[in-house]
Design an enzyme around this catalytic site. Structure first.
Site, PDB file in Angstrom:
ATOM      1  N   TYR A 126       0.811  -1.219   0.000  1.00 58.52           N
ATOM      2  CA  TYR A 126       0.000   0.000   0.000  1.00 58.52           C
ATOM      3  C   TYR A 126       0.844   1.269   0.000  1.00 58.52           C
ATOM      4  O   TYR A 126       0.344   2.351   0.236  1.00 58.52           O
ATOM      5  CB  TYR A 126      -0.934   0.012   1.218  1.00 58.52           C
ATOM      6  CG  TYR A 126      -1.966  -1.114   1.208  1.00 58.52           C
ATOM      7  CD1 TYR A 126      -2.067  -2.003   0.156  1.00 58.52           C
ATOM      8  CD2 TYR A 126      -2.847  -1.264   2.269  1.00 58.52           C
ATOM      9  CE1 TYR A 126      -2.989  -3.023   0.146  1.00 58.52           C
ATOM     10  CE2 TYR A 126      -3.791  -2.283   2.278  1.00 58.52           C
ATOM     11  CZ  TYR A 126      -3.852  -3.167   1.203  1.00 58.52           C
ATOM     12  OH  TYR A 126      -4.775  -4.169   1.212  1.00 58.52           O
ATOM     13  N   LYS A 192       3.937 -14.470   5.191  1.00 58.05           N
ATOM     14  CA  LYS A 192       4.050 -15.477   4.132  1.00 58.05           C
ATOM     15  C   LYS A 192       5.535 -15.538   3.751  1.00 58.05           C
ATOM     16  O   LYS A 192       5.919 -15.328   2.590  1.00 58.05           O
ATOM     17  CB  LYS A 192       3.167 -15.071   2.935  1.00 58.05           C
ATOM     18  CG  LYS A 192       3.024 -16.153   1.884  1.00 58.05           C
ATOM     19  CD  LYS A 192       2.088 -17.266   2.295  1.00 58.05           C
ATOM     20  CE  LYS A 192       2.058 -18.359   1.239  1.00 58.05           C
ATOM     21  NZ  LYS A 192       1.198 -19.489   1.614  1.00 58.05           N
ATOM     22  N   ASP A 249      -5.161  -5.489   6.548  1.00 62.68           N
ATOM     23  CA  ASP A 249      -6.353  -4.897   5.931  1.00 62.68           C
ATOM     24  C   ASP A 249      -7.386  -5.998   5.687  1.00 62.68           C
ATOM     25  O   ASP A 249      -8.572  -5.858   6.012  1.00 62.68           O
ATOM     26  CB  ASP A 249      -5.928  -4.240   4.610  1.00 62.68           C
ATOM     27  CG  ASP A 249      -7.072  -3.504   3.939  1.00 62.68           C
ATOM     28  OD1 ASP A 249      -8.042  -3.148   4.634  1.00 62.68           O
ATOM     29  OD2 ASP A 249      -6.996  -3.301   2.710  1.00 62.68           O
TER      30      ASP A 249
END
Ligand code: ATP
Length: 359
Positions: A126, A192, A249
Site C-alpha cells: 500500500y 508469508k 487490511d
C-alpha cells in the site's frame, strides 16, 4: 481535566455515526472538547485548498487525539487516498482493530471470538509504488529486472512491496507493548515468509528480535493463509495477530465479519505523538442520508479513545451499555436485525439514545 479532540465527521454515514459517538462520550461526563474539521469532499465544497487541509493536521498534532468518521477520496483531487495521506502525514504507523463477539442477537451469526488485528500502516503493497502496464518507466523497470534474472511479462503492471526492519520494529514494539498493557496472553506473527523471504522474512526475523525484548507474552508464527482459515474455523485459538499492512487490511475485515459485521468493529491508529480513532467501515454510500447506520463501531472507537486517555471507568461503562443494548436486540439498527430487516429496526439516533439510557 478538559481534553480537546479533533473531530472529523467524514462523509456518507460519517456525520451521523460520529454525532452518535460524541453524544455517548459526552454523556459519560468525561470533559471532552470537540474541535471539528472537514476533510475530503465536504472540505473542498467549503473552499478548502485540498481534501486534506493543513489546518486539520495542525489541529490533530496540537491535541494528539482525533475521532474520525469514514472519509471517501474525491476523484480528481490529486489524492490516491485521503485516509492513507492522513496516516502518512501524522506518522501513524500501527493500526489496531479489536474484534470481540458481544452477544447473540437473534438471526445474526457470530463466532465466539476475541481477536485483535494489529497491522503496520506505512509500508507494504500500500506504499503506492506503482508502475502501470505499458508506461515508459515500467518498461525500463522490466528491462532492468530481466537483466537481473527475473521473468516478467513485458506487458505487466508492477506494484512494489517494501518492508523494512526499522518500520517493522517500530510497529512490533508498539504491538507487544499494547498487548502487555491490555493483559493479552499471546501475540501471533502473521506472514508469508515461505514465499516472500526478502520482505515477510525480514518482518518475521524482526518480530523474533522484538519478542525477546518483551518477555512474558507467548509468541507464535503463522502463515497468513492458514491464519485466515483458523480465524474462520477456530477463532477461539487466536488472540493478538500482528502483521504487515495488506494482510492486516484483509484479516481485520474477516474478523469484523466474524463478530457480526463492520458496523460493530472499532479501530485505532497510533503514532508516537498522535492517536486517531475510527470505525473499521467505510462511508456506506447506499445507506448515507437515511439515518439508519449502525453507530456501534464509532462508539466503540470512542471507547478506545477513552482508554487511551486513561478514562477506563467511562470506557467500561460505555462498553457495558453497548453490550446491554445489543443483548436486548430490541433497539438496534437494521444490520443487527434478523434478515437485516428495516421494519422494526432502530434508527442511528434511536440506538444511540438506547445506549445513553443504559450508561
Ligand atoms: P469503503 O471503500 O469506503 O471502505 P465500502 O463500500 O467498500 O466503502 P463500507 O462502506 O464499509 O465498504 O460498506 C460495506 C457494507 O457494509 C455496505 O453494504 C454498507 O452498507 C455496510 N455498512 C458499512 N458500515 C455500516 C454501518 N455503520 N451500519 C450499517 N451498515 C454498514
Amino acid at each position: 481535566m478538559r481534553r480537546s479532540v479533533t473531530l472529523i465527521p467524514g462523509d456518507g454515514i460519517g456525520q451521523s455515526v460520529t454525532d452518535a459517538a460524541c453524544r455517548v462520550l459526552d454523556a459519560t461526563g468525561v470533559d471532552l472538547e470537540w474541535d471539528r474539521h472537514l476533510v475530503g469532499a465536504p472540505a473542498l465544497e467549503r473552499g478548502a485548498e485540498s481534501p486534506l487541509p493543513e489546518s486539520v493536521l495542525a489541529s490533530i498534532r496540537e491535541h494528539g487525539l482525533a475521532l474520525k468518521g469514514p472519509v471517501a477520496t474525491p476523484s480528481g483531487s490529486g489524492f490516491r487516498s485521503v485516509n492513507v495521506a492522513l496516516r502518512r502525514e501524522l506518522d501513524l504507523f500501527a493500526q489496531v482493530r479489536p474484534c470481540r463477539s458481544r452477544r447473540s442477537t437473534p438471526g445474526l451469526r457470530t463466532a465466539d471470538i476475541d481477536v485483535v488485528v494489529v497491522r503496520e500502516t506505512t509500508e507494504d503493497l500500500y506504499s503506492g509504488i506503482e508502475y502501470a502496464s505499458g508506461e515508459p518507466a515500467t518498461r525500463e523497470l522490466i528491462a532492468w529486472l530481466t537483466t537481473h534474472g527475473a521473468a516478467v511479462h513485458p506487458d505487466a503492471g508492477i506494484s512494489i512491496k517494501p518492508i523494512s526492519g526499522s518500520a517493522s520494529r517500530r510497529m512490533l514494539d508498539f504491538a507487544f507493548s499494547w498487548a502487555r498493557d491490555q493483559g493479552r496472553r499471546r501475540v501471533t506473527i502473521v506472514h508469508k515468509a515461505t514465499v516472500m523471504r526478502a520482505t515477510d522474512g525480514l518482518f518475521v526475523t524482526t518480530a523474533r528480535e522484538v519478542s525477546r525484548e518483551h518477555p512474558g507474552i507467548d509468541v507464535d508464527e503463522r502463515q497468513v493463509d492458514l491464519t485466515a482459515a483458523l480465524l474462520v474455523a477456530r477463532p477461539e485459538e487466536l488472540d493478538v495477530l500482528v502483521m504487515p499492512n495488506q494482510y492486516g487490511d484483509i484479516l481485520s475485515d474477516v474478523a469484523a465479519a466474524m463478530i457480526g459485521g463492520v458496523g460493530l468493529a472499532p479501530g485505532a491508529n497510533y503514532g508516537d505523538a498522535v492517536a486517531m480513532f475510527e470505525p473499521a467501515h467505510g462511508t456506506a454510500p447506499r445507506i448515507a442520508d437515511r439515518g439508519i447506520a449502525n453507530p456501534v463501531a464509532t462508539i466503540l472507537s470512542g471507547v478506545l479513545l477513552l482508554r487511551h486517555i486513561g478514562e477506563a471507568d467511562a470506557a467500561d461503562r460505555v462498553e457495558r451499555a453497548v453490550d446491554a443494548v445489543l443483548a436486548d436486540g430490541e433497539r438496534v439498527t437494521y444490520d443487527l436485525r434478523p434478515g437485516r430487516d428495516l421494519s422494526g429496526a432502530a434508527t442511528t439516533s434511536e440506538m444511540t439514545d438506547a445506549i445513553i439510557e443504559r450508561l
